[in-house]
Design an enzyme around this catalytic site. Structure first.
Site, PDB file in Angstrom:
ATOM      1  N   ASP A 141      61.833 121.306  58.250  1.00  0.00           N
ATOM      2  CA  ASP A 141      61.576 120.102  59.050  1.00  0.00           C
ATOM      3  C   ASP A 141      62.725 119.122  58.880  1.00  0.00           C
ATOM      4  OD1 ASP A 141      60.715 119.764  56.338  1.00  0.00           O
ATOM      5  OD2 ASP A 141      59.696 117.909  56.903  1.00  0.00           O
ATOM      6  N   GLU A 195      58.396 118.754  54.351  1.00  0.00           N
ATOM      7  CA  GLU A 195      59.008 118.098  53.189  1.00  0.00           C
ATOM      8  C   GLU A 195      59.322 116.633  53.461  1.00  0.00           C
ATOM      9  OE1 GLU A 195      62.098 116.765  50.317  1.00  0.00           O
ATOM     10  OE2 GLU A 195      62.216 116.828  52.484  1.00  0.00           O
TER      11      GLU A 195
HETATM   12  N1  LIG Z   1      66.579 116.274  51.070  1.00  0.00           N
HETATM   13  C1  LIG Z   1      65.469 115.790  50.373  1.00  0.00           C
HETATM   14  C2  LIG Z   1      64.855 114.604  51.056  1.00  0.00           C
HETATM   15  O1  LIG Z   1      65.450 114.038  51.947  1.00  0.00           O
HETATM   16  N2  LIG Z   1      63.654 114.255  50.662  1.00  0.00           N
HETATM   17  C3  LIG Z   1      62.933 113.149  51.169  1.00  0.00           C
HETATM   18  C4  LIG Z   1      61.521 113.371  50.743  1.00  0.00           C
HETATM   19  C5  LIG Z   1      60.489 112.448  51.273  1.00  0.00           C
HETATM   20  C6  LIG Z   1      60.411 111.817  52.446  1.00  0.00           C
HETATM   21  N3  LIG Z   1      59.233 111.148  52.458  1.00  0.00           N
HETATM   22  C7  LIG Z   1      58.640 111.375  51.360  1.00  0.00           C
HETATM   23  N4  LIG Z   1      59.388 112.172  50.637  1.00  0.00           N
HETATM   24  C8  LIG Z   1      63.499 111.853  50.594  1.00  0.00           C
HETATM   25  O2  LIG Z   1      63.384 110.832  51.308  1.00  0.00           O
HETATM   26  O3  LIG Z   1      64.041 111.843  49.495  1.00  0.00           O
HETATM   27 ZN   LIG Z   2      65.890 117.779  52.450  1.00  0.00          ZN
HETATM   28 ZN   LIG Z   3      65.617 114.770  53.848  1.00  0.00          ZN
END
Ligand SMILES: NCC(=O)N[C@@H](Cc1c[nH]cn1)C(=O)O
Ligand SMILES: [Zn+2]
Ligand SMILES: [Zn+2]
Length: 524
Positions: free
Chosen positions: A148, A213
């Site tokens: 995603d 994610e």
């Molecule tokens: N590449 C990892 C990433 O971008 N993770 C997000 C995860 C997230 C988004 N909303 C809740 N968790 C990040 O913003 O770190």
């Molecule tokens: Zn990511």
């Molecule tokens: Zn991300």
């Protein structure tokens, strides 16, 4: 030895063609790996010292096909936070399932139930689980990635369409190019490269690819802990690897052993059941937006200090030995500042302070307000309901439940002080911070692979972002978890004009192939 290393570095400096770099890497490889004894007997059709050089040549010959596949993946707008794209998320997972099947993996799509949005149940995209190989003599690596992406619109300030991969100045621009479609495809290409040169994969692989994610990995923890673990999915896993982060800067590779967690808040204020004409109702109602701005204005001071009572209490104290870690990391604050065109960085731009505030101290960010009239034009409406969004990046020792409690208490106190008659509601979703032991042989194997590709020792770094499932994979497998970044620090994930450098994408594929090879030599 130093002559060869210097030669390879110069190749990069002078942008020599990939074929020249590859033959230098082969020389380097042959000199340093001649006498490697393998812990596992590799069933292979060529001498072990030839495997990686051949793979690297194969990768260099297939650059166009790697770009085409990334283009296909980027074209699927798998935005997880907006239900309007839910079918695209499902399409993306199925697309990846087909690709895994093509390389010979056994796959299944696991249903992870529903999420509730505005009181409605919405089906979550399935999680793609895969297995490739089950040779008891080989090490098994569990690879996680996400399919995603964050939302993106050309009107946000993209120079080209975000869901169309465009190459400009040796960079591939497109949403998901670096976060995380490029790295996920990197694994596929690395596996294919082994096949392409007629060598059996030296490890078994297990895959966990999700499509939620960027929205807190809803449903994934339950699948891993309540279903896959009891079913024995992790029994034969020896190592876990995730490629979903970036180098600290733009030239030096790193391997990552820590992530901050995240506690994400939705702060809702409602003053009326509908939006109101400000000429008709202005002056007669207690406005929701004024209440919300007041609350959001109480969260953090101008220097980034979080104002929530006791929020720093559980943060681990800084030791002298930890302090010295930051001094030795290769990080250029001025280049970092310039790359985002910020007028001035926090903490007077002092390197060690900046790193510590990215990695080992919590930070609070305000993200946006739903229901606010953010479109251009002088709209004269009083929003009836607004939802303010903010998050706190959590650090080791900060338990999400404790932090949520402190935030709720603080917001309720400020709300009482405000004395507004409106309705206020706050909800949260959180995930803990993660750290790992970087002295583990797994990290040493990844460092050898990185040095082989980039001819320099990687920095062992932490990261300010969050990947909620990392700690779950660590706990579910009981194994060492490692983050092996593919992209560079200026890739602008989540932002306008996200990109991955062609060099990072292609060398990243070789890095993954070399990592699989190095891990195959670790004891079982
Ligand atoms: N590449 C990892 C990433 O971008 N993770 C997000 C995860 C997230 C988004 N909303 C809740 N968790 C990040 O913003 O770190
Ligand atoms: Zn990511
Ligand atoms: Zn991300």
């Amino acid at each position: 030895m130093s002559v060869i290393l210097k030669a390879i570095r110069l190749c990069y400096d002078f942008r020599l063609p990939a074929s020249t770099r590859t033959s230098l890497a082969i020389n380097y490889y042959n000199i340093f790996h001649k006498n490697i004894s393998t812990a596992v007997d590799l069933p292979q059709t060529m001498a072990s010292e030839k495997i990686l050089p051949n793979i690297f040549q194969f990768v260099d010959k297939n650059i166009n096909s790697y770009k085409s596949l990334l283009k296909e993946a980027v074209a699927i707008p798998s935005v997880s936070c907006d239900v309007k794209y839910r079918d695209d998320c499902v399409r993306m997972v199925k697309w990846m399932q087909d690709k895994l099947k093509e390389v010979g993996a056994t796959t299944e799509l696991r249903d992870v139930g529903f999420q509730t949005i505005d009181g409605k149940e919405v089906k979550l995209p399935p999680v793609l689980i895969g297995t490739l190989g089950n040779d008891k003599k080989k090490n098994t690596i569990c690879v996680y990635g996400h399919l995603d992406v964050q939302p993106a619109l050309k009107s946000d300030g993209w120079l080209t369409e975000p869901f169309e991969l465009v190459e400009r100045d040796n960079k591939l621009y497109g949403r998901g190019s670096t976060d995380d479609k490029g790295p996920v495809l990197g694994w596929l290409h690395a596996i294919n490269a082994y096949k392409g040169v007629g060598v059996e994969l030296p490890v078994n692989l297990k895959f966990v690819f999700e499509c939620m994610e960027e929205s807190g990995s809803e449903g994934l923890d339950a699948l891993l802990i309540e279903q896959l673990k009891p079913a024995g999915f992790f029994n034969d896993v020896d190592y876990v690897c995730i490629s979903d982060n970036y180098w600290l800067g733009t030239t030096k590779p790193c391997i990552t052993y820590g992530l901050r967690g995240i506690s994400y808040y939705f702060l809702e204020v409602e003053c009326a059941k509908m939006d109101l004409h400000s000429g008709v109702y202005g002056g007669t109602v207690h406005e929701a937006m004024s209440d919300l701005i007041y609350l959001m204005g109480q969260l953090v001071d101008k220097d980034g200090k979080i104002l929530i009572t006791d929020i720093y209490k559980s943060v681990a104290p800084l030791t002298e030995s930890e302090k010295s870690l930051y001094t030795n990391i290769d990080f250029d604050p001025e280049a970092y500042r310039k790359s985002i065109e910020a007028p001035k960085l926090a903490h007077n731009g002092v390197k060690e302070q900046l790193l510590m505030h990215r990695w080992r101290y919590p930070s609070l960010s305000l993200h946006g307000i739903e229901g606010a009239a953010f479109q251009p034009g002088a709209k004269t409406v009083i929003p009836g309901k607004v939802i303010g969004k903010f998050s706190i990046r959590l650090v080791p020792n900060q338990e999400p439940e404790e932090v949520e409690k402190l935030v709720f208490e603080y917001i309720n106190k400020k709300w009482a002080e405000r004395g507004s008659p409106n309705k206020m509601r706050i909800t949260a979703q959180s995930g803990r911070a993660w750290t790992e032991n970087p002295d583990h042989p797994h990290y040493q194997a990844a460092a050898r692979a990185t040095k082989l590709i980039y001819q320099t020792d990687p920095d062992m770094s932490r990261e300010g972002g969050s990947i909620p499932v990392t700690i779950t994979l660590q706990e579910a497998s009981g194994r060492n978890v490692l983050l092996l970044p593919m992209g560079a620090g200026d890739d602008m994930a989540h932002s306008q004009n996200e990109k991955i450098n062609v060099r990072n994408y292609i060398e990243g594929i070789k890095l993954f192939a070399a990592y699989l090879y190095e891990v195959s030599k670790l004891p079982k």
